[in-house]
Write an enzyme that holds these catalytic residues in place. Structure first.
Site, short mmCIF file in Angstrom:
data_model
loop_
_atom_site.label_atom_id
_atom_site.label_comp_id
_atom_site.label_asym_id
_atom_site.label_seq_id
_atom_site.Cartn_x
_atom_site.Cartn_y
_atom_site.Cartn_z
N GLU A 322 59.33 74.19 -52.35
CA GLU A 322 59.05 75.53 -51.83
C GLU A 322 57.74 76.07 -52.42
OE1 GLU A 322 62.37 78.43 -50.41
OE2 GLU A 322 61.77 79.18 -52.37
N HIS A 351 73.15 51.42 -57.41
CA HIS A 351 74.03 50.80 -56.42
C HIS A 351 73.87 51.47 -55.07
CE1 HIS A 351 75.89 48.55 -59.67
NE2 HIS A 351 75.64 49.65 -60.37
N LYS A 459 63.82 81.63 -40.15
CA LYS A 459 64.69 82.82 -40.12
C LYS A 459 64.48 83.58 -38.81
CE LYS A 459 64.88 83.75 -45.09
NZ LYS A 459 64.39 84.64 -46.14
O1 LIG Z 1 67.71 85.89 -53.25
P1 LIG Z 1 67.43 86.04 -51.79
O2 LIG Z 1 66.49 87.16 -51.51
O3 LIG Z 1 68.70 86.15 -51.01
O4 LIG Z 1 66.67 84.74 -51.31
C1 LIG Z 1 67.22 83.46 -51.40
C2 LIG Z 1 66.18 82.40 -51.19
O5 LIG Z 1 65.53 82.58 -49.96
C3 LIG Z 1 64.14 82.30 -50.11
O6 LIG Z 1 63.47 83.50 -50.11
C4 LIG Z 1 63.62 81.49 -49.00
O7 LIG Z 1 64.35 80.31 -48.88
C5 LIG Z 1 64.06 81.62 -51.47
O8 LIG Z 1 62.79 81.66 -52.00
C6 LIG Z 1 65.08 82.37 -52.21
O9 LIG Z 1 65.42 81.74 -53.38
#
Ligand SMILES: O=P(O)(O)OC[C@H]1O[C@](O)(CO)[C@@H](O)[C@@H]1O
Length: 526
Positions: A322, A351, A459
């Site tokens: 990330e 394995h 998203k």
């Molecule tokens: O803690 P939040 O805001 O729910 O985000 C969870 C995760 O989503 C992200 O923003 C994107 O995957 C991550 O960086 C973060 O750890």
């Protein structure tokens, strides 16, 4: 290289971490001696950028944020007194809360004490606590930790069912920095429904760990949850394990979080040193650069020879991928950077995928993690001689060396991080080592390691699918009694372009026997 040459190389390039019992061996990476010299200007720049970050520069310009996970383990270096006090006060508050739960001064309404913790969160709000919990947990844990880190109903039900009647003695932590991530929100709603089904008051057993005034924070205030802990915008999700995100669940489990922070602070000191020879994080980052050509040309295989570190590769996947997996560099050029990370544990993987590592496509470099002490209390914990004067731990050590040699013979490179033992201090130091190496590597490749714009695209696309689902349902409801094949349905909605998405949505809903009925490829409202 001859064994004697390798031994010399081992001694020449070994980086020790005094006070931590950790060392980094890069002898099985085939870099030329001139490599470090050639990289000096870039690593100097990385040192400078790290200094600026630690002193509170806006290291995440897109989001206009400081990046302060290093302050969490040494608040004295925080850029101002306000942040320093917040860190210290919050740590004290967490420890006080944890101690009150352990001492049964905070108890659930319908049980004599808390027995379990249900930690709800995803990504950085889950992976760190999961790693620490699994790596350091014992049969003597004060509370048992459970996780919900998805929006999979079956997965959530499995956790809730495993809690059974102990739901009444379960403390629920809802962890979300933004407070608006759908997965933890959905898990919270499922958990709440389970509490209601059991006749329990969710709010009286719930704690929120989130940004101030976030959606989640507001719910916790409105419903009067038992406690709220802050998550600061200057801590990134993937580096939040030493903030409230990790301190609360793992502290409740009974893990020595103070030692974890101390280990990280010590590693921070060692990885600030502006001399590559003595700085294990700078060396690690430079080895990643060497191995991948600075372009992610090879994958990073993480192989801890320790069951307790099974989740390390998953944790590092988020931290590294990330942070480093970026389309644009800082100057706006398309670079599609990153390093793919995977792994499980040795010798188990011998394995499984080690066959390909040795003989297949040479598109990786390995990092072995070796722990010298086989048990928590050497000399006191029982060890069986599985052969004369040979223990299971000796086998494990032999398998690590054997695999490393087997790979090296086939021209496959590796590094080894050796830890004297696996405890809270060592784990904190290991996490800090990788955090710093990731930061340095970001500068070496000129990318912003502290944002994650790519996640947003997925998203947004998911939100579009859910909107489309609403449209399908209202179309079918307003045409109740009629049946449609998939093309008729899309045409009826005037959404021919979205026919495939409509198909997948109705198939899913019909499979769950709600809202949509499917009979002989015809769909109708249920
Ligand atoms: O803690 P939040 O805001 O729910 O985000 C969870 C995760 O989503 C992200 O923003 C994107 O995957 C991550 O960086 C973060 O750890």
């Amino acid at each position: 290289m001859e064994p004697s040459v390798l031994w010399k190389r081992y001694k020449k390039h070994l980086t020790k971490c005094p006070g931590l019992g950790i060392n980094l061996d890069i002898s099985r990476m085939n870099f030329e001696d001139s490599f470090f010299r050639s990289m000096q200007p870039q690593i100097d720049k990385a040192f400078e950028a790290m200094d600026a970050l630690e002193s509170g520069a806006i290291a995440n310009p897109d989001e206009g944020r400081m990046v302060g996970h290093y302050w969490l383990r040494n608040a004295d270096i925080a850029p101002n007194a306000e942040i320093k006090n917040e860190i210290n006060d919050t740590f004290a508050d967490v420890m006080n809360f944890v101690s009150k739960v352990h001492k049964k001064e905070i108890i659930p309404p319908n049980a004599a004490r808390y027995t379990d913790v249900l930690s709800i969160g995803i990504g950085g709000s889950a992976l760190g606590p999961q790693l620490i919990s699994d790596a350091l947990g014992t049969h003597r844990d004060k509370l048992k930790l459970h996780f919900m880190d998805n929006t999979d109903i079956d997965g959530m039900h499995r956790v809730i069912k495993s809690l059974g009647a102990r739901l009444k003695s379960t403390l629920v932590l809802v962890i979300s920095k933004s407070g608006g991530t759908p997965e933890p929100r959905n898990s919270m709603l499922e958990a709440r429904a389970a509490f209601e089904r059991a006749g329990l008051d969710f709010a009286k057993q719930a704690v929120a760990i989130t940004g101030k005034d976030s959606h989640l924070d507001k719910i916790a205030v409105k419903e009067n949850w038992i406690k709220r802990f802050p998550m600061w915008d200057w801590v990134g999700g993937r580096t939040s394990v030493m903030a409230t995100v990790g301190l609360v669940p793992c502290g409740l489990q009974g893990i020595d979080m103070k030692s974890l922070l101390d280990g990280a602070a010590k590693m921070d000191e060692l990885t600030r040193v502006k001399d590559v020879k003595k700085n294990p994080a700078a060396k690690l980052a430079l080895m990643w650069y060497y191995a991948t050509g600075g372009k992610g040309e090879k994958d990073m295989v993480v192989l801890p020879y320790k069951d307790r570190l099974l989740l390390l590769s998953r944790y590092l996947q988020q931290l590294i991928m990330e942070s480093l997996g970026k389309k644009f560099d800082i100057d706006g050029n398309v670079v599609n950077q990153g390093i793919a990370v995977y792994g499980n544990k040795g010798s188990t993987d011998q394995h499984a995928f080690v066959q390909q590592l040795r003989e297949g496509v040479n598109n990786f470099f390995a990092t072995f993690i070796v722990v010298l002490q086989d048990t928590a209390r050497p000399g006191r914990d029982p060890e069986v001689d599985v052969d004369p004067d040979v223990t299971s731990g000796d086998y494990l050590n032999g398998f690590w060396q054997g695999t490393r040699t087997a790979l090296y013979e086939e021209g496959r490179e590796s590094m080894t991080i050796t830890c004297d033992k696996m405890d809270a201090k060592t784990l904190g130091a290991l996490i800090a080592l990788y955090e710093r190496a990731t930061g340095y590597y970001g500068t070496l490749t000129n990318i912003n390691a502290y944002h994650q714009p790519g996640v947003e695209a997925g998203k947004k696309a998911a939100a579009t699918v859910l909107e489309l689902q609403n449209e399908i349902i209202s179309f079918l409801q307003s045409n109740k009694g009629n049946t449609f094949n998939i093309d008729e349905l899309a045409a009826g909605m005037g959404k021919e372009d979205a026919v495939e998405s409509i198909f997948h949505i109705v198939e899913h809903i019909a499979a769950n026997k709600r809202l949509v009925k499917k009979a002989r490829s015809q769909y109708s409202a249920l």
